[in-house]
Design a protein around this motif. Structure first.
Motif, PDB file in Angstrom:
ATOM      1  N   ILE A   1      32.801  34.481  42.735  1.00 14.79           N
ATOM      2  CA  ILE A   1      33.731  35.047  43.465  1.00 14.79           C
ATOM      3  C   ILE A   1      35.964  34.024  42.853  1.00 14.79           C
ATOM      4  CG2 ILE A   1      35.254  35.006  45.817  1.00 14.79           C
ATOM      5  CD1 ILE A   1      33.136  35.723  46.216  1.00 14.79           C
ATOM      6  N   ALA A   2      35.582  32.675  42.345  1.00 19.46           N
ATOM      7  CA  ALA A   2      36.922  32.312  42.918  1.00 19.46           C
ATOM      8  C   ALA A   2      37.299  32.093  41.061  1.00 19.46           C
ATOM      9  CB  ALA A   2      36.599  30.340  43.039  1.00 19.46           C
ATOM     10  N   TRP A   3      36.341  31.527  39.927  1.00 17.63           N
ATOM     11  CA  TRP A   3      37.287  32.444  38.573  1.00 17.63           C
ATOM     12  C   TRP A   3      37.067  34.438  38.341  1.00 17.63           C
ATOM     13  CZ3 TRP A   3      38.643  29.463  35.767  1.00 17.63           C
ATOM     14  CH2 TRP A   3      38.596  27.932  35.363  1.00 17.63           C
ATOM     15  N   GLY A   4      36.604  34.961  38.597  1.00 15.63           N
ATOM     16  CA  GLY A   4      36.709  36.020  38.994  1.00 15.63           C
ATOM     17  C   GLY A   4      37.706  36.758  39.723  1.00 15.63           C
ATOM     18  N   THR A   5      38.312  35.648  40.391  1.00 18.40           N
ATOM     19  CA  THR A   5      39.637  36.761  41.132  1.00 18.40           C
ATOM     20  C   THR A   5      40.374  36.326  40.555  1.00 18.40           C
ATOM     21  OG1 THR A   5      38.131  35.879  42.995  1.00 18.40           O
ATOM     22  CG2 THR A   5      40.913  35.778  43.315  1.00 18.40           C
ATOM     23  N   ILE A   6      40.637  34.546  39.528  1.00 15.84           N
ATOM     24  CA  ILE A   6      41.754  33.386  39.036  1.00 15.84           C
ATOM     25  C   ILE A   6      41.723  34.838  37.613  1.00 15.84           C
ATOM     26  CG2 ILE A   6      42.352  32.113  37.077  1.00 15.84           C
ATOM     27  CD1 ILE A   6      40.955  30.259  39.648  1.00 15.84           C
ATOM     28  N   LEU A   7      41.389  35.301  37.301  1.00 13.38           N
ATOM     29  CA  LEU A   7      40.908  35.587  35.633  1.00 13.38           C
ATOM     30  C   LEU A   7      41.397  37.193  36.018  1.00 13.38           C
ATOM     31  CD1 LEU A   7      37.742  34.660  34.053  1.00 13.38           C
ATOM     32  CD2 LEU A   7      39.426  34.230  33.406  1.00 13.38           C
ATOM     33  N   MET A   8      40.914  37.642  37.322  1.00 12.02           N
ATOM     34  CA  MET A   8      41.682  39.119  37.639  1.00 12.02           C
ATOM     35  C   MET A   8      43.651  39.346  37.843  1.00 12.02           C
ATOM     36  SD  MET A   8      39.367  41.358  39.714  1.00 12.02           S
ATOM     37  CE  MET A   8      39.319  40.549  41.116  1.00 12.02           C
ATOM     38  N   LEU A   9      44.245  37.798  37.888  1.00 11.15           N
ATOM     39  CA  LEU A   9      45.092  37.331  38.633  1.00 11.15           C
ATOM     40  C   LEU A   9      46.508  37.969  37.016  1.00 11.15           C
ATOM     41  CD1 LEU A   9      45.075  34.054  39.835  1.00 11.15           C
ATOM     42  CD2 LEU A   9      45.563  36.374  40.790  1.00 11.15           C
ATOM     43  N   PRO A  10      46.317  38.337  35.888  1.00  9.00           N
ATOM     44  CA  PRO A  10      46.738  39.348  34.834  1.00  9.00           C
ATOM     45  C   PRO A  10      47.175  40.537  35.537  1.00  9.00           C
ATOM     46  CG  PRO A  10      46.010  37.245  34.057  1.00  9.00           C
ATOM     47  CD  PRO A  10      45.195  37.255  35.199  1.00  9.00           C
ATOM     48  N   TRP A  11      46.153  41.496  35.874  1.00  9.45           N
ATOM     49  CA  TRP A  11      45.573  42.307  35.558  1.00  9.45           C
ATOM     50  C   TRP A  11      46.734  42.558  37.437  1.00  9.45           C
ATOM     51  CZ3 TRP A  11      41.330  45.157  39.099  1.00  9.45           C
ATOM     52  CH2 TRP A  11      41.658  46.295  39.114  1.00  9.45           C
ATOM     53  N   LEU A  12      46.817  42.062  38.249  1.00  5.65           N
ATOM     54  CA  LEU A  12      47.294  42.426  38.919  1.00  5.65           C
ATOM     55  C   LEU A  12      49.281  42.012  38.815  1.00  5.65           C
ATOM     56  CD1 LEU A  12      48.070  42.069  42.087  1.00  5.65           C
ATOM     57  CD2 LEU A  12      47.688  40.037  42.243  1.00  5.65           C
ATOM     58  N   GLY A  13      49.513  41.236  37.881  1.00 10.11           N
ATOM     59  CA  GLY A  13      50.695  40.673  36.719  1.00 10.11           C
ATOM     60  C   GLY A  13      51.037  42.204  36.912  1.00 10.11           C
ATOM     61  N   GLY A  14      50.314  42.760  35.705  1.00 14.32           N
ATOM     62  CA  GLY A  14      50.410  43.605  34.937  1.00 14.32           C
ATOM     63  C   GLY A  14      50.378  44.919  36.196  1.00 14.32           C
ATOM     64  N   GLU A  15      50.377  45.314  36.962  1.00 12.14           N
ATOM     65  CA  GLU A  15      51.303  46.127  38.243  1.00 12.14           C
ATOM     66  C   GLU A  15      51.857  45.452  38.505  1.00 12.14           C
ATOM     67  OE1 GLU A  15      46.567  48.233  39.856  1.00 12.14           O
ATOM     68  OE2 GLU A  15      48.194  46.882  41.144  1.00 12.14           O
ATOM     69  N   ILE A  16      52.342  45.023  39.259  1.00 12.05           N
ATOM     70  CA  ILE A  16      53.604  43.978  39.608  1.00 12.05           C
ATOM     71  C   ILE A  16      54.966  44.102  38.676  1.00 12.05           C
ATOM     72  CG2 ILE A  16      54.812  41.967  40.524  1.00 12.05           C
ATOM     73  CD1 ILE A  16      52.073  41.286  41.516  1.00 12.05           C
ATOM     74  N   LEU A  17      54.510  44.171  37.289  1.00 12.15           N
ATOM     75  CA  LEU A  17      55.556  44.026  36.548  1.00 12.15           C
ATOM     76  C   LEU A  17      55.815  45.579  36.087  1.00 12.15           C
ATOM     77  CD1 LEU A  17      54.760  41.551  33.270  1.00 12.15           C
ATOM     78  CD2 LEU A  17      56.986  41.313  34.722  1.00 12.15           C
ATOM     79  N   THR A  18      54.440  46.797  36.240  1.00 11.47           N
ATOM     80  CA  THR A  18      55.315  48.186  35.871  1.00 11.47           C
ATOM     81  C   THR A  18      55.404  48.770  36.520  1.00 11.47           C
ATOM     82  OG1 THR A  18      52.678  47.909  36.113  1.00 11.47           O
ATOM     83  CG2 THR A  18      53.935  47.854  34.401  1.00 11.47           C
ATOM     84  N   GLY A  19      55.789  48.028  38.433  1.00 16.23           N
ATOM     85  CA  GLY A  19      56.256  48.090  39.427  1.00 16.23           C
ATOM     86  C   GLY A  19      54.879  49.260  40.112  1.00 16.23           C
ATOM     87  N   THR A  20      53.772  49.450  39.812  1.00 16.10           N
ATOM     88  CA  THR A  20      52.519  50.159  40.139  1.00 16.10           C
ATOM     89  C   THR A  20      52.066  49.477  41.170  1.00 16.10           C
ATOM     90  OG1 THR A  20      51.153  48.755  38.698  1.00 16.10           O
ATOM     91  CG2 THR A  20      52.276  51.448  37.839  1.00 16.10           C
ATOM     92  N   ALA A  21      52.065  48.258  41.208  1.00 17.98           N
ATOM     93  CA  ALA A  21      51.272  47.209  42.731  1.00 17.98           C
ATOM     94  C   ALA A  21      51.833  48.011  44.196  1.00 17.98           C
ATOM     95  CB  ALA A  21      51.245  46.330  42.676  1.00 17.98           C
ATOM     96  N   ALA A  22      50.479  48.382  44.885  1.00 15.53           N
ATOM     97  CA  ALA A  22      50.735  48.506  45.710  1.00 15.53           C
ATOM     98  C   ALA A  22      49.600  48.147  47.054  1.00 15.53           C
ATOM     99  CB  ALA A  22      51.075  50.353  46.096  1.00 15.53           C
ATOM    100  N   ILE A  23      50.374  47.532  48.128  1.00 17.65           N
ATOM    101  CA  ILE A  23      49.439  47.507  49.127  1.00 17.65           C
ATOM    102  C   ILE A  23      49.645  48.984  50.227  1.00 17.65           C
ATOM    103  CG2 ILE A  23      49.346  45.834  51.459  1.00 17.65           C
ATOM    104  CD1 ILE A  23      50.928  43.766  50.261  1.00 17.65           C
ATOM    105  N   PRO A  24      48.855  48.695  50.667  1.00 17.41           N
ATOM    106  CA  PRO A  24      48.369  50.271  51.510  1.00 17.41           C
ATOM    107  C   PRO A  24      49.127  50.049  52.994  1.00 17.41           C
ATOM    108  CG  PRO A  24      45.814  49.339  50.987  1.00 17.41           C
ATOM    109  CD  PRO A  24      46.576  47.564  50.472  1.00 17.41           C
TER     110      PRO A  24
END
Length: 320
Positions: free
Chosen positions: A184-207
């Motif tokens: 889980i730790a490594w999987g979460t770390i490796l997902m951070l670029p995906w989250l960063g991409g959402e933030i940069l494109t303005g599509t990240a959203a918390i419910p």
């Protein structure tokens, strides 16, 4: 008790927990984004498991192991990223239909990588599970980029399941808590670029609604944390094909939970769910039954101490 009864029970509990995520994820994604949901649920699971795993001697070794990094990449990062991004380009029916290939894909990968043969009853269960999930996802099927991404997600998870099985018997592999937490730790770390991409494109959203926020909390704390530990424990001890077949119970049970929260009843989906569950039961029970010890008798050589005649000694014989 059979050596596979506990793993079978563990994988049953894991798929039961995972099946609830279909409803919870739907609620979270009404106002939230896919990367926020995925990183959030696994981040919360890590917060829950880390205090327990950090005390175990195997955790540091698990974090340093290249195998654990690959497990995190396949079973967490690639599977959830590809599946969720794929949903942006295809229908839910198509994604569910592609997911029905999971049992067969896992069996094929296990045959190639592990030379793992499929027993007759496991093969029957595999076929029924695949047909059942396909029936659940009959509506809105199409071939597009999203379908390809979901197929790649299935391949990634099949490899993850087989890799868990391949390391069975090692000192690290026996510590399911340490292995699951490090994965889980490594999987979460490796997902951070995906989250960063959402933030940069303005599509990240918390419910933005309480139901969505509570859904992410429940997915992380109540579902993901225990389910990954249970699945890691079971997948190392059961044939990979059986673990793949068990995954088919997730959409089947998920449809049942969806009915409980108000989804309209669909007879074809209900039949598909029933067929899939029968397939899972056949495959899983075939393993626990085949693992039960059988008693046979062998005759010992002439032994004057027992009256000068042969004696029959019961011998426990367990299938490999």
């Amino acid at each position: 008790m059979s050596a596979r009864v506990l793993p079978a029970a563990a994988i049953g509990a894991a798929v039961a927990l995972w099946s609830v995520t279909y409803v919870l994820s739907g609620w979270a994604l009404e106002t939230g984004s896919a990367a926020v949901l995925s990183v959030g649920r696994f981040g919360l699971a890590l917060v829950v498991l880390l205090p327990f795993a950090a005390r175990r001697p195997g955790f540091a070794a698990a974090m340093r192991s290249p195998r654990t990094i690959v497990l995190g990449l396949l079973g967490v990062t690639l599977y959830y990223a590809l599946a969720n991004i794929g949903l942006l380009f295809t229908t839910a029916g198509t994604a569910a239909l592609v997911a029905s290939f999971m049992p067969a894909m896992t069996a094929i990968v296990a045959l190639i990588v592990l030379r793992e043969r499929i027993s007759g009853r496991t093969g029957i269960g595999l076929g029924l599970a695949t047909i059942g999930v396909a029936l659940i996802s009959t509506a809105g099927v199409q071939v597009d980029v999203g379908a390809i991404l979901n197929l790649l997600a299935v391949v990634a998870y099949a490899l993850y399941t087989v890799l868990l099985r391949r390391e069975d018997g090692s000192a690290l592999g026996r510590d399911a808590l340490s292995l699951a937490t490090a994965t889980i730790a490594w999987g979460t770390i490796l997902m951070l670029p995906w989250l960063g991409g959402e933030i940069l494109t303005g599509t990240a959203a918390i419910p933005s609604d309480p139901r969505g926020i509570l859904s992410i909390l429940a997915e992380g704390v109540v579902i993901t944390a225990p389910a990954l530990v249970l699945f890691s424990y079971a997948a190392q001890r059961l044939p990979a094909a059986v673990s793949g077949v068990a995954f088919a119970a997730v959409p089947a049970l998920g449809y049942g939970f969806a009915l409980l929260v108000g989804e309209p009843f669909d007879p074809l989906k209900a039949i598909g769910g029933g067929v899939a569950l029968v397939g899972v039961l056949i495959a899983t029970l075939s393993q626990t039954e085949e693992d039960l010890p059988r008693r046979r008798f062998r005759a010992t050589p002439f032994d004057a101490r027992v009256g000068g005649s042969q004696r029959a000694i019961p011998v426990e014989e367990t299938n490999p």
